[in-house]
Design an enzyme around this catalytic site. Structure first.
Site, mmCIF file in Angstrom:
data_model
loop_
_atom_site.group_PDB
_atom_site.id
_atom_site.type_symbol
_atom_site.label_atom_id
_atom_site.label_comp_id
_atom_site.label_asym_id
_atom_site.label_seq_id
_atom_site.Cartn_x
_atom_site.Cartn_y
_atom_site.Cartn_z
ATOM 1 N N LYS A 14 -9.852 -21.454 20.993
ATOM 2 C CA LYS A 14 -10.200 -20.046 20.761
ATOM 3 C C LYS A 14 -10.574 -19.784 19.300
ATOM 4 O O LYS A 14 -11.575 -19.137 19.030
ATOM 5 C CB LYS A 14 -9.016 -19.132 21.146
ATOM 6 C CG LYS A 14 -8.590 -19.254 22.592
ATOM 7 C CD LYS A 14 -7.483 -18.262 22.944
ATOM 8 C CE LYS A 14 -6.182 -18.505 22.231
ATOM 9 N NZ LYS A 14 -5.415 -19.673 22.728
ATOM 10 N N ARG A 89 -1.481 -11.160 25.277
ATOM 11 C CA ARG A 89 -0.812 -12.322 25.852
ATOM 12 C C ARG A 89 0.185 -11.925 26.931
ATOM 13 O O ARG A 89 0.830 -12.795 27.504
ATOM 14 C CB ARG A 89 -0.054 -13.051 24.746
ATOM 15 C CG ARG A 89 -0.725 -14.332 24.260
ATOM 16 C CD ARG A 89 0.131 -14.885 23.118
ATOM 17 N NE ARG A 89 -0.020 -16.284 22.908
ATOM 18 C CZ ARG A 89 -0.784 -16.805 21.937
ATOM 19 N NH1 ARG A 89 -1.494 -16.049 21.146
ATOM 20 N NH2 ARG A 89 -0.834 -18.110 21.788
ATOM 21 N N ARG A 128 -3.704 -31.738 16.017
ATOM 22 C CA ARG A 128 -3.805 -30.648 15.039
ATOM 23 C C ARG A 128 -2.543 -30.581 14.171
ATOM 24 O O ARG A 128 -2.605 -30.297 12.968
ATOM 25 C CB ARG A 128 -4.010 -29.313 15.776
ATOM 26 C CG ARG A 128 -4.183 -28.114 14.852
ATOM 27 C CD ARG A 128 -4.651 -26.883 15.612
ATOM 28 N NE ARG A 128 -3.560 -26.154 16.234
ATOM 29 C CZ ARG A 128 -3.704 -25.088 17.022
ATOM 30 N NH1 ARG A 128 -4.900 -24.637 17.302
ATOM 31 N NH2 ARG A 128 -2.674 -24.481 17.553
ATOM 32 N N ARG A 134 1.566 -26.681 10.922
ATOM 33 C CA ARG A 134 2.209 -25.715 11.816
ATOM 34 C C ARG A 134 3.384 -26.356 12.535
ATOM 35 O O ARG A 134 3.222 -27.331 13.266
ATOM 36 C CB ARG A 134 1.195 -25.196 12.844
ATOM 37 C CG ARG A 134 0.331 -24.076 12.313
ATOM 38 C CD ARG A 134 -0.674 -23.626 13.328
ATOM 39 N NE ARG A 134 -0.074 -23.176 14.583
ATOM 40 C CZ ARG A 134 -0.752 -22.555 15.535
ATOM 41 N NH1 ARG A 134 -2.046 -22.317 15.369
ATOM 42 N NH2 ARG A 134 -0.167 -22.189 16.653
ATOM 43 N N ARG A 146 5.156 -23.645 25.002
ATOM 44 C CA ARG A 146 4.056 -22.679 24.839
ATOM 45 C C ARG A 146 3.141 -22.695 26.057
ATOM 46 O O ARG A 146 2.646 -21.648 26.485
ATOM 47 C CB ARG A 146 3.258 -22.997 23.574
ATOM 48 C CG ARG A 146 3.977 -22.518 22.307
ATOM 49 C CD ARG A 146 3.598 -23.328 21.096
ATOM 50 N NE ARG A 146 2.222 -23.133 20.677
ATOM 51 C CZ ARG A 146 1.548 -24.025 19.929
ATOM 52 N NH1 ARG A 146 2.116 -25.158 19.549
ATOM 53 N NH2 ARG A 146 0.319 -23.757 19.573
HETATM 54 P P1 ADP Z 1 -1.933 -21.002 19.893
HETATM 55 O O1 ADP Z 1 -2.917 -20.222 20.699
HETATM 56 O O2 ADP Z 1 -2.409 -22.355 19.491
HETATM 57 O O3 ADP Z 1 -0.539 -21.040 20.514
HETATM 58 P P2 ADP Z 1 -1.652 -18.797 18.016
HETATM 59 O O4 ADP Z 1 -1.900 -18.912 16.572
HETATM 60 O O5 ADP Z 1 -2.535 -17.923 18.818
HETATM 61 O O6 ADP Z 1 -1.711 -20.307 18.513
HETATM 62 O O7 ADP Z 1 -0.145 -18.339 18.279
HETATM 63 C C1 ADP Z 1 0.959 -18.961 17.681
HETATM 64 C C2 ADP Z 1 2.247 -18.238 18.078
HETATM 65 O O8 ADP Z 1 2.227 -16.891 17.571
HETATM 66 C C3 ADP Z 1 2.515 -18.068 19.571
HETATM 67 O O9 ADP Z 1 3.114 -19.211 20.171
HETATM 68 C C4 ADP Z 1 3.445 -16.834 19.568
HETATM 69 O O10 ADP Z 1 4.763 -17.192 19.203
HETATM 70 C C5 ADP Z 1 2.881 -15.978 18.456
HETATM 71 N N1 ADP Z 1 1.875 -15.020 18.984
HETATM 72 C C6 ADP Z 1 0.543 -15.002 18.709
HETATM 73 N N2 ADP Z 1 -0.073 -14.002 19.366
HETATM 74 C C7 ADP Z 1 0.894 -13.362 20.084
HETATM 75 C C8 ADP Z 1 0.907 -12.260 20.986
HETATM 76 N N3 ADP Z 1 -0.226 -11.608 21.294
HETATM 77 N N4 ADP Z 1 2.078 -11.883 21.528
HETATM 78 C C9 ADP Z 1 3.222 -12.510 21.221
HETATM 79 N N5 ADP Z 1 3.295 -13.563 20.405
HETATM 80 C C10 ADP Z 1 2.146 -13.995 19.829
#
Ligand code: ADP
Length: 192
Positions: A14, A89, A128, A134, A146
């Site tokens: 994404k 999400r 990654r 991270r 996740r």
């Molecule tokens: P990825 O899609 O690779 O998991 P992101 O950077 O989008 O990475 O998200 C990392 C973490 O941030 C998620 O696992 C969650 O803990 C938190 N997070 C991100 N966006 C949301 C959201 N919309 N609602 C709740 N938690 C979120």
């Protein structure tokens, strides 16, 4: 305005695709994950709270996430539209986004879902993790958690917008350019 949701499991690409779409369509990229990491980097109260969930592979609570997202949109009104990456999400986040956009006379244009299988995702995220720094990418347990959260809580957001005729599924395997062309093709079809 064109408001896109870039959707898909963690590691589906994404962020990579959002960066390319921003250039082509002049949209503002809003990644809730990036916003949380920024807060963590600055050691803010919000960051400390978010970190405790993120490091376990859990979602940050809706009220925290929704408020942060709305602040980011409010702070950037003069754009052609938004690419939401990693948001919504959960179904309550989707409902909140719809209400929020409606209050501005806008709506979600489309949700574009990148389809990538679980084994490929684990492989990509571990790779990654070697360079991203991270914490949530370097531990296979957290990665699997996740993916579970995505399947159990997040995937319903696809159906939520599908019922409104707004969801598009894109094959997420291939080169970055191939996937980008598929996404652009699907955006061109929207006629916006
Ligand atoms: P990825 O899609 O690779 O998991 P992101 O950077 O989008 O990475 O998200 C990392 C973490 O941030 C998620 O696992 C969650 O803990 C938190 N997070 C991100 N966006 C949301 C959201 N919309 N609602 C709740 N938690 C979120």
């Amino acid at each position: 305005m064109i408001n896109l949701i870039l959707f898909g499991p963690p590691g589906s690409g994404k962020g990579t695709q959002a960066a390319k779409l921003v250039d082509k369509y002049e949209l503002l990229h809003i990644s809730t994950g990036d916003l949380f990491r920024y807060e963590i980097g600055n050691n803010t109260e919000l960051g400390v709270k978010a970190k405790s969930y993120m490091n376990k592979g859990e979602l940050v609570p809706d009220e925290v996430t929704i408020g942060m997202l709305q602040n980011k949109v409010e702070a950037n009104p003069d754009v052609r539209g938004y690419i939401f990456d990693g948001f919504p999400r959960t179904e309550p986040q989707a409902e909140a986004l719809d209400r929020f956009l409606m209050s501005k006379g806008q709506e979600v244009t489309a949700l574009i879902a990148l389809d990538v299988d679980d084994d490929e995702i684990v492989k990509r995220l571990l790779e990654r993790g070697k360079t991203s720094g991270r914490a949530d990418d370097s531990n296979e347990e957290v990665i699997r958690k996740r993916i579970r959260v995505y399947n159990e809580t997040t995937s319903v957001v696809y159906n939520y917008y599908d019922e409104k005729g707004k969801s598009e599924r894109i094959e997420g395997k291939g080169t970055i350019e191939e996937i980008f062309s598929r996404i652009c093709e699907s955006i061109e079809k929207l006629n916006v």
